[in-house]
Design a protein around this motif. Structure first.
Motif, PDB file in Angstrom:
ATOM      1  N   GLU A   1       6.523  66.447 -34.151  1.00 29.07           N
ATOM      2  CA  GLU A   1       7.835  65.835 -33.951  1.00 29.07           C
ATOM      3  C   GLU A   1       8.602  65.896 -35.259  1.00 29.07           C
ATOM      4  OE1 GLU A   1       7.506  61.928 -32.409  1.00 29.07           O
ATOM      5  OE2 GLU A   1       6.587  62.572 -30.508  1.00 29.07           O
ATOM      6  N   PRO A   2       9.431  66.912 -35.457  1.00 27.58           N
ATOM      7  CA  PRO A   2      10.186  67.041 -36.711  1.00 27.58           C
ATOM      8  C   PRO A   2      11.291  65.985 -36.789  1.00 27.58           C
ATOM      9  CG  PRO A   2      10.856  68.732 -35.164  1.00 27.58           C
ATOM     10  CD  PRO A   2       9.720  68.033 -34.504  1.00 27.58           C
TER      11      PRO A   2
ATOM     12  N   GLY B   1      17.015  74.296 -38.025  1.00 26.70           N
ATOM     13  CA  GLY B   1      16.476  75.263 -37.072  1.00 26.70           C
ATOM     14  C   GLY B   1      15.592  76.287 -37.755  1.00 26.70           C
ATOM     15  N   ASP B   2      16.010  76.755 -38.939  1.00 24.72           N
ATOM     16  CA  ASP B   2      15.169  77.721 -39.666  1.00 24.72           C
ATOM     17  C   ASP B   2      13.848  77.090 -40.074  1.00 24.72           C
ATOM     18  OD1 ASP B   2      17.163  79.557 -39.379  1.00 24.72           O
ATOM     19  OD2 ASP B   2      17.946  79.353 -41.428  1.00 24.72           O
ATOM     20  N   ASP B   3      13.905  75.786 -40.452  1.00 26.09           N
ATOM     21  CA  ASP B   3      12.666  75.116 -40.841  1.00 26.09           C
ATOM     22  C   ASP B   3      11.723  74.982 -39.653  1.00 26.09           C
ATOM     23  OD1 ASP B   3      11.167  73.525 -42.920  1.00 26.09           O
ATOM     24  OD2 ASP B   3      11.348  72.033 -41.317  1.00 26.09           O
ATOM     25  N   VAL B   4      12.264  74.725 -38.463  1.00 22.28           N
ATOM     26  CA  VAL B   4      11.432  74.647 -37.257  1.00 22.28           C
ATOM     27  C   VAL B   4      10.772  75.986 -36.978  1.00 22.28           C
ATOM     28  CG1 VAL B   4      11.511  74.371 -34.755  1.00 22.28           C
ATOM     29  CG2 VAL B   4      12.696  72.734 -36.213  1.00 22.28           C
TER      30      VAL B   4
ATOM     31  N   ARG C   1      16.784  61.632 -37.696  1.00 19.22           N
ATOM     32  CA  ARG C   1      16.592  61.659 -36.240  1.00 19.22           C
ATOM     33  C   ARG C   1      15.384  62.531 -35.927  1.00 19.22           C
ATOM     34  NH1 ARG C   1      20.999  63.502 -31.615  1.00 19.22           N
ATOM     35  NH2 ARG C   1      19.548  63.286 -29.834  1.00 19.22           N
ATOM     36  N   SER C   2      14.549  62.031 -35.005  1.00 21.45           N
ATOM     37  CA  SER C   2      13.354  62.767 -34.587  1.00 21.45           C
ATOM     38  C   SER C   2      13.672  63.602 -33.369  1.00 21.45           C
ATOM     39  CB  SER C   2      12.206  61.800 -34.261  1.00 21.45           C
ATOM     40  OG  SER C   2      11.851  61.054 -35.397  1.00 21.45           O
ATOM     41  N   PHE C   3      12.989  64.740 -33.310  1.00 20.63           N
ATOM     42  CA  PHE C   3      13.201  65.664 -32.196  1.00 20.63           C
ATOM     43  C   PHE C   3      11.858  65.978 -31.555  1.00 20.63           C
ATOM     44  CE2 PHE C   3      16.623  66.326 -35.184  1.00 20.63           C
ATOM     45  CZ  PHE C   3      17.742  66.401 -34.389  1.00 20.63           C
ATOM     46  N   THR C   4      11.922  66.198 -30.244  1.00 17.10           N
ATOM     47  CA  THR C   4      10.731  66.593 -29.489  1.00 17.10           C
ATOM     48  C   THR C   4      10.902  68.033 -29.031  1.00 17.10           C
ATOM     49  OG1 THR C   4      10.367  64.337 -28.730  1.00 17.10           O
ATOM     50  CG2 THR C   4       9.273  66.103 -27.518  1.00 17.10           C
ATOM     51  N   LEU C   5       9.890  68.864 -29.359  1.00 22.88           N
ATOM     52  CA  LEU C   5       9.925  70.280 -29.002  1.00 22.88           C
ATOM     53  C   LEU C   5       8.868  70.568 -27.953  1.00 22.88           C
ATOM     54  CD1 LEU C   5      10.254  71.941 -32.539  1.00 22.88           C
ATOM     55  CD2 LEU C   5      12.060  71.557 -30.872  1.00 22.88           C
ATOM     56  N   GLY C   6       9.038  71.661 -27.295  1.00 19.17           N
ATOM     57  CA  GLY C   6       8.057  72.179 -26.365  1.00 19.17           C
ATOM     58  C   GLY C   6       8.095  73.686 -26.426  1.00 19.17           C
TER      59      GLY C   6
END
Length: 702
Positions: free
Chosen positions: A635-636, A579-582, A641-646
């Motif tokens: 897409e981190p 989360g911190d990296d995002v 596992r890949s995650f999709t953000l918005g």
């Protein structure tokens, strides 16, 4: 303790030294003075001798014509005396007896033989006797001029010398008349004697023979007829044709001067003309001499004198030059010694030990003493300077702060500590421009203006300055500057440099931490509130547009409120490090895209804000959409596992209705809430009226 003395090395033996420019100029002036004085003296003597020679020539020629005029006048008088003797021997009875009269004139009076012709006439004009050449002329033919002379004598009863009775040159003659008187004094008759012009008793040709071939002696009448001339062919000619005499005669006629016996001389361009008159016959004697011919012997003598004078002057000039050079030799030696002193002053050891000073008296001796005193004083000053230089260098080397002395923008002295502080060697700074220590010309100029202002106000400088090390890194120093001379920068400035880079960096780090988020390096909430408050205050002071449409078109600015969608999924599944990296990645993305037109801040958790000052609504919406698309495109991947953000973005336009930071944040938060309710990952825009109404509804619900 007194230092041991050492014997001085022997001096150079003084010898002949080449004279310097001053001595050469003095010699030249002396030589020119001798030459000029000699030339002027010779010219004056020549001029005086020429004038004296001319005066003597004029006097001699004037005396000559006077003597000739008197001689001729005496001949006239002698002729009249002879005629008077003849008249005294004629009695009234003889006039009645021509034979007795003839006997008397031919044999009775020897003086009668003096005249070339004689006539005797009665008071009635009857010619009683006419003798020519000693013979009786029975024709009784007389020239009209002769008859006129006889008639005038009978009428006036006075002796008369006639004007020239001209015929041929050989027959030209002058008539002398003498009246015959009765016992009662009345005129009984007249006796006349005539002399030919060139007769021995009047104007013999030998009289005109010139003593000089270049001179002419003339006798002429008042009307300009020549009676006697050195050139016989000119007799009976006109004076107006005589070179040199014609202009003098013309002026004499114009002035209508009488014929006098006193001689006068006239200097023409090329002639010397002397004239003297004989009043009784109204004749004039003249001597005409070419001036060049008369003065030729003098000019030759003058040329010879000039050559002698030139030789004498040359000899005198050589003697004067030699004497001046000999007299100036001590000065030349002193000049040579002074040059040696100047050349050897930079060498080690006392310079006076190798300089040979001349032995002389007077002013040169005094100068030698002055120079020797200056050498001794210079030696003492050099020793004192060496001591001071050593002390000064010790201070520079041991000082804990940097010391720099500059003048006219050049670094003249740089201490060891200053070189260490700035990362240079002493040779790389000393003698180089002070501009070397600054990042650019603009910074150098700004610091220069600051220093000038401080010196003008306080006479010194005290402040913090950022320099540039040799490796390009900045170094902060507290700088104190004072003029080498009080209140004067032209004589140089002493600068004290104390390194405060560590303290400055610590200070800057504390200030940065107070205004930035440690995780994302963006502005934190406090800094956001402060900067947005300043922007709102500045905007409120600017003049507003007359209507809302024009204000929106001009672009007062927009604020974006961003809330990440699905961030809790990453945080819950991949952990807080992910989360911190995002958050860090999103912060870098926001910073890179709005750096040129605005700035970004982290408000807390996964909420961000972007402020775009002066940006219009359309431009703000485009930037917001670009940010949304950039976040969605990333897409981190964490733990396989890949995650999709918005991101849900609320946009609010800054205008006069939003006066403070809470109102702006509230409006932007509500717009972001609308975006989440509408399905997330979108941009929603709210205007000031909508934000105000929503605020009232929220307050009423509360």
């Amino acid at each position: 303790m007194t230092p041991p003395t050492h014997p001085a090395p022997p001096q150079d033996a003084p010898g002949w030294s080449m004279p310097g420019p001053l001595v050469l100029r003095l010699v030249l002036v002396a030589v020119l003075a001798v030459g000029l004085s000699g030339a002027v003296s010779a010219w004056l003597v020549t001029r005086a001798s020429g004038q004296e020679a001319m005066r003597r020539v004029v006097s001699q020629q004037t005396d000559e014509v006077e003597v000739v005029a008197r001689l001729l006048a005496s001949k006239i008088e002698q002729s009249q005396k002879v005629l008077r003797t003849v008249a005294a021997g004629i009695t009234p009875a003889m006039l009645e007896s021509p034979s007795a009269l003839e006997w008397l004139l031919q044999q009775g009076l020897p003086a009668v033989q003096f005249f070339d012709a004689m006539q005797v006439a009665r008071d009635n004009g009857e010619l009683r006797l006419n003798l020519r050449g000693g013979r009786l002329d029975k024709a009784s033919n007389l020239d009209p001029a002769e008859r006129d002379a006889l008639r005038r004598t009978l009428i006036d009863g006075k002796p008369l010398v006639s004007e020239l009775i001209a015929g041929r040159t050989s027959d030209a003659r002058v008539m002398f008349t003498m009246p015959l008187h009765r016992e009662d004094g009345t005129v009984l008759g007249v006796v006349a004697g005539a002399l030919r012009l060139q007769s021995q008793g009047l104007l013999p040709p030998s009289m005109t023979l010139p003593a000089r071939d270049d001179s002419r002696l003339l006798v002429f009448t008042r009307d300009g007829t020549i009676l006697s001339h050195s050139d016989p062919t000119r007799i009976m000619g006109k004076v107006s044709d005589e070179m040199g005499l014609a202009p003098v005669y013309s002026r004499w006629l114009e002035q209508a001067q009488p014929v006098v016996g006193r001689g006068t001389t006239h200097l023409e361009d090329q002639h010397i003309v002397s004239m003297a008159g004989m009043p009784l016959p109204q004749w004039i004697v003249a001597r005409v001499s070419p001036s060049q011919a008369l003065l030729a012997p003098l000019q030759g003598a003058q040329r010879e004198a000039w050559w002698l004078a030139a030789a004498s002057m040359a000899l005198c000039m050589l003697l004067v030059a030699g004497l001046m050079a000999w007299m100036a030799q001590p000065l030349a030696q002193l000049t040579h010694s002074a040059r040696q002193l100047l050349r050897r002053s930079t060498r080690a050891g006392p310079p006076q030990a190798t300089v040979a000073w001349p032995r002389a008296g007077g002013e040169v001796g005094e100068l030698v003493q002055v120079f020797q005193g200056m050498v001794q004083q210079g030696s003492l000053q050099q020793q004192h300077k060496a001591t001071l230089d050593g002390q000064f260098q010790a201070v520079l080397d041991s000082a804990s702060v940097g010391i720099v002395i500059s003048r006219h923008g050049i670094l003249e002295v740089v201490s060891r500590q200053a070189c260490l502080m700035l990362g240079y060697t002493e040779g790389e700074l000393q003698g180089h421009p002070a501009r070397t220590l600054y990042a650019n010309d603009a910074e150098y100029g700004r610091i220069g203006e600051r220093v000038q202002a401080e010196f003008a106000a306080h006479g010194a400088f005290d402040g913090d300055v950022c320099f540039m090390r040799k490796d390009g890194t900045p170094v902060w120093a507290r700088v104190q500057g004072r003029g080498v001379r009080p209140d004067e920068m032209a004589g140089g400035t002493v600068w004290i440099l104390e390194d405060i880079t560590a303290a400055r960096e610590a200070q800057m780090q504390q200030a940065w931490e107070r205004t930035h988020d440690a995780l994302t390096q963006l502005y934190n909430r406090n800094a956001f509130d402060e900067r947005l408050g300043l922007l709102l205050a500045e905007r409120s002071m600017r003049p507003r547009a007359p209507d809302a449409d024009s204000s929106e078109a001009a672009g007062d600015g927009v604020v974006l409120f961003l809330d990440l969608d699905h961030f809790t999924v990453v945080n819950d599944i991949a952990g807080h490090d992910a989360g911190d990296d995002v958050l860090r990645h999103v912060a870098r993305l926001l910073e890179s895209q709005v750096r040129q037109i605005g700035w970004a801040a982290r408000l807390g958790g996964d909420e961000f804000a972007v402020v775009l000052p002066g940006c219009a609504l359309a431009r703000g919406q485009a930037v917001a959409e670009q940010l949304r698309a950039s976040v969605q495109a990333w897409e981190p991947s964490y733990q396989g596992r890949s995650f999709t953000l918005g991101v849900s973005i609320g946009l609010v336009v800054l205008d006069a209705s939003l006066q403070d930071v809470p109102s702006v944040l509230y409006a932007a938060d509500m717009a972001c809430y609308d975006a989440k309710r509408a399905g997330r990952n979108r941009v929603e825009t709210r205007h000031a009226s909508q934000a105000t109404a929503s605020g009232r509804m929220a307050l009423g619900a509360a």
